[in-house]
Design an enzyme around this catalytic site. Sequence first.
Site, PDB file in Angstrom:
ATOM      1  CE  LYS A   1      59.530-102.620  74.336  1.00 27.96           C
ATOM      2  NZ  LYS A   1      58.811-103.863  73.981  1.00 27.96           N
TER       3      LYS A   1
ATOM      4  CB  CYS B   1      55.257-112.522  80.310  1.00 28.77           C
ATOM      5  SG  CYS B   1      54.072-111.390  79.631  1.00 28.77           S
TER       6      CYS B   1
ATOM      7  CG  ASP C   1      44.878-117.775  69.666  1.00 26.47           C
ATOM      8  OD1 ASP C   1      45.616-117.027  70.331  1.00 26.47           O
ATOM      9  OD2 ASP C   1      43.673-117.527  69.474  1.00 26.47           O
ATOM     10  CG  LEU C   2      44.654-114.146  67.244  1.00 26.37           C
ATOM     11  CD1 LEU C   2      44.543-112.717  67.762  1.00 26.37           C
ATOM     12  CD2 LEU C   2      43.396-114.525  66.463  1.00 26.37           C
TER      13      LEU C   2
ATOM     14  CG  ASP D   1      52.577-101.169  75.884  1.00 30.18           C
ATOM     15  OD1 ASP D   1      52.167-102.119  76.571  1.00 30.18           O
ATOM     16  OD2 ASP D   1      53.217-101.331  74.829  1.00 30.18           O
TER      17      ASP D   1
ATOM     18  CB  ILE E   1      44.955-104.961  75.943  1.00 29.61           C
ATOM     19  CG1 ILE E   1      44.401-103.690  75.298  1.00 29.61           C
ATOM     20  CG2 ILE E   1      45.815-105.756  74.952  1.00 29.61           C
ATOM     21  CD1 ILE E   1      43.723-103.849  73.977  1.00 29.61           C
TER      22      ILE E   1
ATOM     23  NE  ARG F   1      61.682-106.795  78.063  1.00 34.80           N
ATOM     24  CZ  ARG F   1      60.377-106.993  78.023  1.00 34.80           C
ATOM     25  NH1 ARG F   1      59.700-107.253  79.117  1.00 34.80           N
ATOM     26  NH2 ARG F   1      59.732-106.955  76.890  1.00 34.80           N
TER      27      ARG F   1
HETATM   28  C1  UD1 Z   1      52.372-105.752  71.494  1.00 31.75           C
HETATM   29  C2  UD1 Z   1      53.405-104.884  72.133  1.00 31.75           C
HETATM   30  C3  UD1 Z   1      53.107-104.675  73.616  1.00 31.75           C
HETATM   31  C4  UD1 Z   1      51.675-104.164  73.794  1.00 31.75           C
HETATM   32  C5  UD1 Z   1      50.686-105.050  73.046  1.00 31.75           C
HETATM   33  C6  UD1 Z   1      49.278-104.490  73.054  1.00 31.75           C
HETATM   34  C7  UD1 Z   1      55.376-105.377  70.825  1.00 31.75           C
HETATM   35  C8  UD1 Z   1      56.740-105.942  70.795  1.00 31.75           C
HETATM   36  N1  UD1 Z   1      54.708-105.503  71.978  1.00 31.75           N
HETATM   37  O1  UD1 Z   1      52.449-107.033  72.119  1.00 31.75           O
HETATM   38  O2  UD1 Z   1      54.028-103.721  74.134  1.00 31.75           O
HETATM   39  O3  UD1 Z   1      51.351-104.182  75.180  1.00 31.75           O
HETATM   40  O4  UD1 Z   1      51.077-105.183  71.669  1.00 31.75           O
HETATM   41  O5  UD1 Z   1      49.243-103.232  72.477  1.00 31.75           O
HETATM   42  O6  UD1 Z   1      54.920-104.775  69.869  1.00 31.75           O
HETATM   43  N2  UD1 Z   1      46.238-112.402  71.749  1.00 31.75           N
HETATM   44  C9  UD1 Z   1      45.572-113.579  71.513  1.00 31.75           C
HETATM   45  N3  UD1 Z   1      46.099-114.444  70.595  1.00 31.75           N
HETATM   46  C10 UD1 Z   1      47.240-114.179  69.901  1.00 31.75           C
HETATM   47  C11 UD1 Z   1      47.904-112.959  70.136  1.00 31.75           C
HETATM   48  C12 UD1 Z   1      47.382-112.082  71.066  1.00 31.75           C
HETATM   49  O7  UD1 Z   1      44.546-113.851  72.124  1.00 31.75           O
HETATM   50  O8  UD1 Z   1      47.659-115.000  69.090  1.00 31.75           O
HETATM   51  C13 UD1 Z   1      45.692-111.457  72.736  1.00 31.75           C
HETATM   52  C14 UD1 Z   1      46.685-111.085  73.828  1.00 31.75           C
HETATM   53  O9  UD1 Z   1      46.717-112.044  74.856  1.00 31.75           O
HETATM   54  C15 UD1 Z   1      46.154-109.743  74.257  1.00 31.75           C
HETATM   55  C16 UD1 Z   1      45.638-109.135  72.954  1.00 31.75           C
HETATM   56  O10 UD1 Z   1      45.451-110.226  72.064  1.00 31.75           O
HETATM   57  O11 UD1 Z   1      45.066-109.922  75.148  1.00 31.75           O
HETATM   58  C17 UD1 Z   1      46.565-108.139  72.303  1.00 31.75           C
HETATM   59  O12 UD1 Z   1      47.866-108.665  72.295  1.00 31.75           O
HETATM   60  P1  UD1 Z   1      48.906-108.364  71.144  1.00 31.75           P
HETATM   61  O13 UD1 Z   1      48.493-107.169  70.365  1.00 31.75           O
HETATM   62  O14 UD1 Z   1      49.182-109.611  70.377  1.00 31.75           O
HETATM   63  O15 UD1 Z   1      50.217-108.037  71.966  1.00 31.75           O
HETATM   64  P2  UD1 Z   1      51.676-108.268  71.447  1.00 31.75           P
HETATM   65  O16 UD1 Z   1      51.665-108.099  69.970  1.00 31.75           O
HETATM   66  O17 UD1 Z   1      52.266-109.499  72.029  1.00 31.75           O
END
Ligand code: UD1
Length: 422
Positions: free
Chosen positions: A22, A116, A124-125, A307, A329, A399
């Site tokens: 997915k 969520c 932000d990243l 996950d 995470i 999902r």
């Molecule tokens: C993806 C996966 C999700 C998995 C997660 C972590 C998909 C569709 N979903 O979610 O199943 O649980 O990776 O392996 O691929 N963060 C920030 N700023 C940002 C983005 C993220 O602080 O701009 C933080 C998040 O809150 C979290 C951490 O970084 O604490 C990792 O998140 P991230 O890798 O971005 O998760 P997703 O890509 O949303």
Amino acid sequence: MDKLVIEGGIKLKGTAKVSGSKNSALPILAATLLTDEACIIRNVPNLRDTLTMLKILRTLGKSVEFDKGVVTIIQSRESGFTADYKLVSTMRASFCVLGPLLGKLKKAKVSLPGGCIIGVRPVDLHLKGFKALGADISVESGYVIATARKLKGAHMYLGGIYGSSVLATDNVVMAAVLAPGKTVIESAACEPEVADLTNFLIKMGARIKGVGTPILEIEGVEKLHGVEYSIIPDRIETGTFLVAGLITGGDIVIKDGYYQHLGAVIDKLQEAGAYIERFDNSLRIKSKSKLHPVNVTTLPYPGFPTDMQAQMMSLMCITKGISVITEKIYPDRFMHVAELNRMGAYIQREGPHAIVEGVKSLSGAPVMASDLRASACLVLAGLVAKGVTSVSRIYHLERGYEGLESKLQKLGAKIWREKEKI
Ligand code: UD1
């Protein structure tokens, strides 16, 4: 609304086939926005989330067909650049259409996904990366509006307080592949799904070095073309079946599961007492002796995946001794704790740690799924619990797991679907 009902206590036996990933499929489908040519994507899982992504692509000018795991995407009208709140709010990963829209059209308006149940989940990243490439970013009425006269390759660091970000890396790579000049992303996420996306982009004509490593180097190209591509198997589904085999004391083969993507999970399951055989494209798991408690800390890849945290917790619930599960995470990703405790588990939560004291057995109970992986953990607990467990709100499960109940039935589990009485 449906619920899953499980009569626990059956040792699973046989073979389960894993579906396509997915988390690879979603950004790869979004990446087709980078070309006007036709793309054929194989091994796409039929899930609520992939169907949502296909709906978004249709609203953005693509014509999409989905048949037996094969998605055919062609440009049917002029590209749109707005991804609506209604769709983005149902699935966070929809936010990753922003990168390809910005890269191709130099403009994008995408609803902010919001938080969520598993945490705040900022973007932000993603925005930092787009800005580094020269985009102007504003947030208006809940939408991110990104525009650029032209993008330009840039050097950036994309690590956050919890490490790298999977979707931010995906999103920024997709914006950068058509940006003239060289982009270097430091602290890129190394998850196999990010590597799958970069391999897909390379097949489309992108020039990317460092696939699967924390430093990605992208040399912008003028145009990408249509391709045929097959998605990698879902490592989280594979991991969930591994736990299903072990928790029930069974003996199962998981077809199309890559052990190469599951090093940390396999290591912990072996420490917990599993016998695991690795084959070319499959895995076998059976229990070797009694289970042992293990401590697990979730980390970005190649560390233990967040996950798989909930599923591992189900296993530890019936493992004599104390296991400490630390979530690095998403520190609040523990909604399943209360539900497992309703089934007789003994778990205490201390900030980002869950301390699990194994009990002799769980007892079936009505429980409620709160998110995708929490639902899987409750199904696993139900497979081993005494009596009948019913898991409601299984739309979460739909999902991310394709045909989970029929795959488990094939392994001998007593699991079926019932209409929920409201
Ligand atoms: C993806 C996966 C999700 C998995 C997660 C972590 C998909 C569709 N979903 O979610 O199943 O649980 O990776 O392996 O691929 N963060 C920030 N700023 C940002 C983005 C993220 O602080 O701009 C933080 C998040 O809150 C979290 C951490 O970084 O604490 C990792 O998140 P991230 O890798 O971005 O998760 P997703 O890509 O949303």
